[in-house]
Design an enzyme around this catalytic site. Sequence first.
Site, mmCIF file in Angstrom:
data_model
loop_
_atom_site.group_PDB
_atom_site.id
_atom_site.type_symbol
_atom_site.label_atom_id
_atom_site.label_comp_id
_atom_site.label_asym_id
_atom_site.label_seq_id
_atom_site.Cartn_x
_atom_site.Cartn_y
_atom_site.Cartn_z
ATOM 1 N N SER A 33 38.191 48.944 44.119
ATOM 2 C CA SER A 33 37.528 48.961 42.822
ATOM 3 C C SER A 33 36.185 48.232 42.892
ATOM 4 C CB SER A 33 38.426 48.309 41.777
ATOM 5 O OG SER A 33 38.783 47.022 42.205
ATOM 6 N N CYS A 34 35.951 47.518 43.984
ATOM 7 C CA CYS A 34 34.672 46.836 44.178
ATOM 8 C C CYS A 34 33.560 47.869 44.376
ATOM 9 C CB CYS A 34 34.712 45.932 45.407
ATOM 10 S SG CYS A 34 35.936 44.623 45.290
ATOM 11 N N VAL A 35 32.333 47.438 44.103
ATOM 12 C CA VAL A 35 31.194 48.340 44.284
ATOM 13 C C VAL A 35 30.223 47.726 45.292
ATOM 14 C CG1 VAL A 35 29.225 49.468 43.161
ATOM 15 C CG2 VAL A 35 31.402 49.280 41.955
#
Lengths: 167, 421
Positions: A33-35
């Site tokens: 879910s990290c960018v």
Amino acid sequence: MTAAVDLVIPVGLGELRVVASEAAMLLALGLGSCVGVALWDAQARVGGMAHVVLPAPLSDSDPASAKFATAAVPELLRQVVAAGGQPARLRCAIAGGADVLSSGTLKHTFNIGVRNTSAVLEELTRAGVQPAAQDCGGRSGRSFRLSVLDGRAAVRRLDQDWQELCP
Amino acid sequence: MQARLLPIESVFNRFPRMVRDLARQDGKAIAFVLEGGETGLDRSVIDEIGDPLLHLLRNAVDHGVETPAERLAAGKPAEARAVLSARQAENRIIISVEDDGRGVEPQRMRDAAVRKRLLTAGAASCYIAAVRSGSAELGLIVDGLIGEQEVVIKPMTGMVGRTAGVAGTTILGDRRVSIIVDVPKVVEWLARGAVGGAHAARAARCGRDSVMSELPSAVLPLSPQETARLHVLCDAAVENISHGLTEMFGATMRVTALNVRSVPLSQAGNLLGDPELEVIGIYLAAQGAFSAHLLLLLELPVARQLCDILLEQPPDATQALSDLDLSALAEMGNIAGSFFLNSLAENLDRRIMVTPPEVLHDMAGAAIATVLLDVAAATDAAIVIDAGIEHEGRRLPAWFLTFPQPDDLQELLRTPAEGAR
């Protein structure tokens, strides 16, 4: 196709790395879910990457931490320019923001991939940077890399090869 | 038994000619001697032993023995001597290949290893002990090599009974006490990414262009007392899981090898050594008065093995994971995780809600980061409690990771120990 890379710089959760070396590759492995936010000036051979974990700080966290989109994006821009990047020549690519967990049972994980992505995009707009490419969303994780030498950003998913993001 | 024994001569006899031919090719002079040719050896061993001996002899001629000129310069007779011998010693047959050549020069070996990038220059100046556990082989850098001997391992007791990485002690012939390294444990640490090498090994195995990166350090912001207390609490919780699993699945399944450590957020994706490792994850969260996130991670082959066990299939029956397989894994994770989390919360006399299990099939880093979000919002280091799974005494490599919310963890650590209650 693959340039000679001498220096692979891993960008871990909540980290921000900027390099001014043409032989460097910035690499964020296993983004869920990290960018990952990549920002570079190919001509000046300067590149940076941030591994954003959450959209914005909560009341009791350090607001300047690069784990938050609100802090990471302006800081990345500042450091890339400080390292010799020309604001007018900067290119940007982002990847990640998957919704790895299917059920939205928990508040903090609900739609977190989407929330991270929009927070990053919002901050980029505020900084006047338009991403040239993005590979965000979906259900599964990916790795993201930026080769400073040729300014190529690429993404890889499980059991797949690297796919170039920018034309 | 006697009927199968043949004299080892039947193998030895092929070598004199080979040694002579090799020596002539290399311009070397060697007197080759056979001893103990009459020693009896099982026919099956006779069949197998030829090739290894051939390699040893070829090695001796090619690399061990010098040319006559070199020998004379070193003050040795021009003609080298090589002996291939066999003898019986109690219930063993000892076969040896000896020569009076220059032998293996450690420095030359190290130089070659550095050249071939098997060792770094720094490591090459040390001694390396090759160790093995299961299918994993690795080299440990040691101060020196003394010898090899069989020992009786005595477990350590009392205060030092639980020292991680130490298998026990032994008393040496000269009455000195020696501590014995727990090699499987060390290999496990490496596999779990506690040390950098395993990551490189894993990356090499996967044939990927992964990078060497700094791996989770074992620096604990907990005091030794707090760490010990957490160990006690977790041990009790783990006992509970084992009961739960055994009751539910009838198989003797235990959660073992508990480890408590603190990991900087930036390194959390590396907890398994490779953030891109393909894993099946089962995720649960405790909510309410005690908040923690729990993730059971299994590499695909292990997930399949577990499905065989849980669904009572013959070994290797499970291939592609079906919905049924995934729900079996989810159920197992649910039981193990709920027992563990409830057991921790009971120390605080609190009731918690555990979310339904959720199954992920993704890169390890992606799974861990997502589960860590809650903890990540508040701190830059996560306390990780990790443990493995054991089935009927066989270890299944698994990562049973728990990330407690920092405040709740602190409170948990302040609870009085059993005796004080």
